[in-house]
Design an enzyme around this catalytic site. Structure first.
Site, PDB file in Angstrom:
ATOM      1  N   GLY A 196       0.802  -1.211   0.000  1.00 39.20           N
ATOM      2  CA  GLY A 196       0.000   0.000   0.000  1.00 39.20           C
ATOM      3  C   GLY A 196       0.840   1.268   0.000  1.00 39.20           C
ATOM      4  N   HIS A 197       0.136   2.399  -0.101  1.00 42.60           N
ATOM      5  CA  HIS A 197       0.837   3.681  -0.217  1.00 42.60           C
ATOM      6  C   HIS A 197       1.583   4.048   1.068  1.00 42.60           C
ATOM      7  CE1 HIS A 197      -3.164   5.942   0.932  1.00 42.60           C
ATOM      8  NE2 HIS A 197      -2.814   5.046   1.822  1.00 42.60           N
ATOM      9  N   ASN A 198       2.759   4.633   0.862  1.00 40.90           N
ATOM     10  CA  ASN A 198       3.622   5.129   1.939  1.00 40.90           C
ATOM     11  C   ASN A 198       4.198   4.029   2.823  1.00 40.90           C
ATOM     12  OD1 ASN A 198       1.341   7.612   1.760  1.00 40.90           O
ATOM     13  ND2 ASN A 198       3.502   8.195   1.677  1.00 40.90           N
TER      14      ASN A 198
END
Length: 342
Positions: free
Chosen positions: A243-245
């Site tokens: 997922g993001h980050n």
């Protein structure tokens, strides 16, 4: 197929020859079903009984099994780490069996004039390389790949057909991305409003270090603000979702269908078993090993093995156990009440 003597293999890869014969090797295979032209390996002493019944022409062994090998006879390569030797043997063998063709840029590829291609870059049919992208020396871009605007591919990296590297994302040197990998799709970010969802634009990118391998159809989302990061030596199996980050530390490995939700931080040298899930905004210390199908619901501060798999059973029995599990809180409160009366 290559044909090579054991002595020639040792000259190429090292190791010590045990035995007086020097058979010609034509294939790599398991001990079971091997013939006199097969080289096999035995890494775990628990399986040494398989050695006696094997017809393998040569076996890669640890020095600790020298006496077992001498009693059986035949040809052996002794090395401190047979599994590592086997891995390097497969790399050598692949070069012989699947040699890379001379680098070329296929005439059907679409390359923006502002893109930069280093020396000896290979670009396959119908690949697209957009404006400002940079491809390092010796990199290979497979058929139908898309390299987005300002994206960077490091030296010697290999992208199999149909890989997408999104806008401003970058991968380091000597990476391997298998077919269907998508680097830099938008992270899953939406703000709820009046019963609907408002998209949060994902303004970060993805930064991937050197010597990273990513399995088929895995997805690494770009960051919402900061970048999603995979450090050097990370290995991802097929169908892994990052997922993001998310930050993944160096030399961490994840098996198929594992998922890491947004903003989680995974330490160095961790392993995540197949189908395991790490929830968002959690952190895992260096050296954490998560068993298959485990759901990590809290941060882990100490290295070690962690499991959270409810054992499977016949369905009728499982339903009874699940019903009991749902009553555990009430049973605990009743037990506390009894303890207070005692």
């Amino acid at each position: 197929m290559p044909k090579i003597t054991v002595a020639e293999l040792i000259a190429a890869l090292g190791g010590d020859l045990l035995g007086t014969s020097d058979p010609v090797i034509e294939r790599i295979g398991p001990l079971d079903g091997a013939d006199a032209a097969t080289i096999a390996f035995l890494a775990n002493p628990r399986y040494q009984q398989q050695l006696a019944g094997s017809a393998a022409g040569c076996v890669i062994l640890a020095p600790a099994l020298r006496e077992v090998a001498e009693a059986r006879g035949g040809s052996y390569i002794l090395t401190p780490d047979p599994y590592l030797y086997f891995a390097r043997l497969t790399q050598w063998w692949a070069v012989q069996v699947r040699p890379l063709g001379a680098p070329r840029v296929h005439p059907s590829a679409v390359i923006d004039p502002t893109a930069e291609l280093g020396p000896d870059v290979d670009v396959g049919p119908l690949a697209v390389i957009e404006a400002g992208a940079r491809i390092g020396a010796g990199a290979r871009i497979g058929a139908h790949c898309v390299i987005g605007e300002r994206a960077v591919v490091g030296e010697g990296s290999r992208l199999a057909p149909r890989v997408t590297l999104g806008f401003d994302c970058r991968i380091g040197a000597r990476c391997i991305l298998h077919s269907g990998v998508v680097i830099g799709a938008d992270g899953f970010g939406f703000a709820p409003t009046a019963g609907r969802w408002e998209k949060i634009e994902q303004l970060g990118a993805v930064r991937i270090g050197d010597d990273v391998e990513i399995g088929a159809n895995s997805c690494i989302d770009r960051g919402a603000l900061d970048d999603t990061v995979l450090e050097d030596g990370v290995k991802l199996d097929n169908l892994v979702q990052i997922g993001h980050n998310v930050k993944v530390g160096a030399h961490t490995a994840m098996a198929g269908c594992a998922g890491v939700a947004g903003s989680a931080v995974i330490g160095r040298g961790c392993t995540i078993g197949g189908g395991a899930i790490v929830l968002g905004h959690l952190s895992l210390a260096d050296g954490v090993h998560v068993s298959a199908a485990t759901v990590v619901t809290r941060s882990i501060a100490k290295p070690g093995q962690y499991s959270g798999v409810f054992p499977f059973d016949e369905n009728a029995s499982w339903e009874k156990n699940a019903a009991t599990l749902r009553q555990l809180h009430a049973l605990r409160e009743r037990l506390r009440a009894l303890e207070k009366k005692a």
